[in-house]
Enzyme design. Structure first.
Site, PDB file in Angstrom:
ATOM      1  CE  LYS A  54      -1.310 -43.029  -8.165  1.00  8.59           C
ATOM      2  NZ  LYS A  54      -0.439 -44.160  -8.480  1.00  8.59           N
ATOM      3  CD  GLN A  98       1.262 -46.905  -6.150  1.00  8.20           C
ATOM      4  OE1 GLN A  98       0.475 -46.412  -6.941  1.00  8.20           O
ATOM      5  NE2 GLN A  98       2.090 -46.177  -5.423  1.00  8.20           N
ATOM      6  CG  ASP A 121       3.266 -43.332 -13.145  1.00 14.16           C
ATOM      7  OD1 ASP A 121       2.704 -42.337 -12.656  1.00 14.16           O
ATOM      8  OD2 ASP A 121       3.313 -44.438 -12.577  1.00 14.16           O
TER       9      ASP A 121
END
Ligand code: NDP
Length: 294
Positions: A54, A98, A121
């Site tokens: 990422k 995460q 997200d």
């Protein structure tokens, strides 16, 4: 019939290029650079690899990123304090926690503590509710990528019979919401669905988000349908060498479908591209700027 292959890798690369251009314009015109804070609790090796890839994509888009690494023994209050600090930091436009988190931490409570405007997200209940209500929202990245891929095949999905197999909060449900917003007639199937092959055979657009290798067979697919395979499953290949397969039996399905995403190289690359898109959108909204056309 042999299906058109939906090349997610090159579609995602083009999207990332357009995002990089828009980011450069934003920085030049307004002195604003999108920045993602990545919160990593513990040292799960898969998460570490994912976070590294990422970070590379974020840098290539001209955005900034930094990691907040916390020990595996971190408790929920300590993690919430870090999130509160990042929520208050005006230089941070997006916050990624995460997953999975260690068992002593409630992931739902943590996601709910992120500022919804920085929830790149798209998992915060406010963004989930806004999506379900048809309001502008930060939308989960993989589902957004699925719909973008389908729209490379069909300019309009209106009136399509869409079947989504899988009802997770991360993939299945938001894909279904997005397809409803595209005016599809949506069926959500899951492990308790009766006669899944017959349900799938109704689909003009079939999205498989099951997490079980090659579950959807060729004879489950309506001839000419568009098939989006979200699954990423590691199985033993030739000579026991591990290989990745999707939730759809690709060769069988490609012989019947009109268009299909491969695994790897289909939905996967779109996820990170859509994360960058969400971050750009979040940055513009936080600074009162119009969203650039991408
Ligand atoms: P989950 O395990 O959270 O959900 C799986 C869903 O599939 C559940 O709703 C489950 O039903 C349903 N299901 C399981 N078995 C069957 C079956 N035999 N028949 C019908 N439905 C079934 O998985 P995720 O949604 O998180 O992920 C799905 C897949 O997508 C995984 O392979 C994952 O690795 C991949 N993925 C890929 C991403 C990418 O970037 N390409 C990103 C995220 C995920 P029930 O609810 O009844 O249990």
């Amino acid at each position: 019939m042999s299906a058109r292959i939906i090349d997610g890798k090159s579609i995602a690369a083009e999207l990332r290029g357009r995002i990089a251009q828009a980011t450069a314009s934003l920085t030049a015109a307004h002195k604003v650079t999108p920045c993602i804070a990545v919160v990593l609790v513990g040292d799960d090796p898969a998460s570490t690899v994912y976070v590294r890839s990422k970070a590379k994509a974020v840098a290539e888009a001209g955005m900034r990123t930094f990691d907040r690494k916390l020990p595996a023994a971190t408790n929920e209050a300590e993690l919430r304090a870090v999130i509160a600090e990042l929520n208050a930091d005006r230089a941070v436009s997006g916050i990624l926690v995460q997953l999975p988190l260690p068992p002593q931490i409630d992931a739902h409570r943590i996601i709910s503590s992120i500022d919804p405007a920085k929830d790149v997200d798209g998992f915060h209940p406010i963004n989930v509710g806004r999506l379900a209500s048809g309001l502008p929202a930060l939308v989960p990245c993989t589902p957004l990528g699925c719909v973008m891929l389908a729209k490379t095949v069909h300019t309009s999905l209106a009136g399509f019979d869409a079947v989504v197999v899988g009802r997770s909060n991360i993939v299945g449900k938001p894909v279904a919401q997005l397809l409803l917003a595209e005016n599809c007639t949506v069926t959500i199937a899951h492990s308790k669905t009766r006669d899944l092959p017959a349900v799938c055979r109704r689909a003009d657009l079939l999205v498989a988000a099951i997490g079980r290798p090659e579950t959807v067979r060729g004879d489950w697919i309506k001839p000419g349908a568009t098939v989006i395979d979200v699954g990423i499953n590691r199985v033993a290949g030739e000579a026991g060498k591990p290989k990745l397969v999707g939730d759809v039996a690709y060769d069988e399905a490609a012989a019947v479908a009109g268009a299909i995403t491969p695994v790897p190289g289909g939905v996967g690359p779109m996820t990170i591209a859509c994360l960058l898109l969400n971050t750009l959108r979040a940055t513009c909204a936080q600074n009162g700027l119009a969203e650039p056309a991408i």
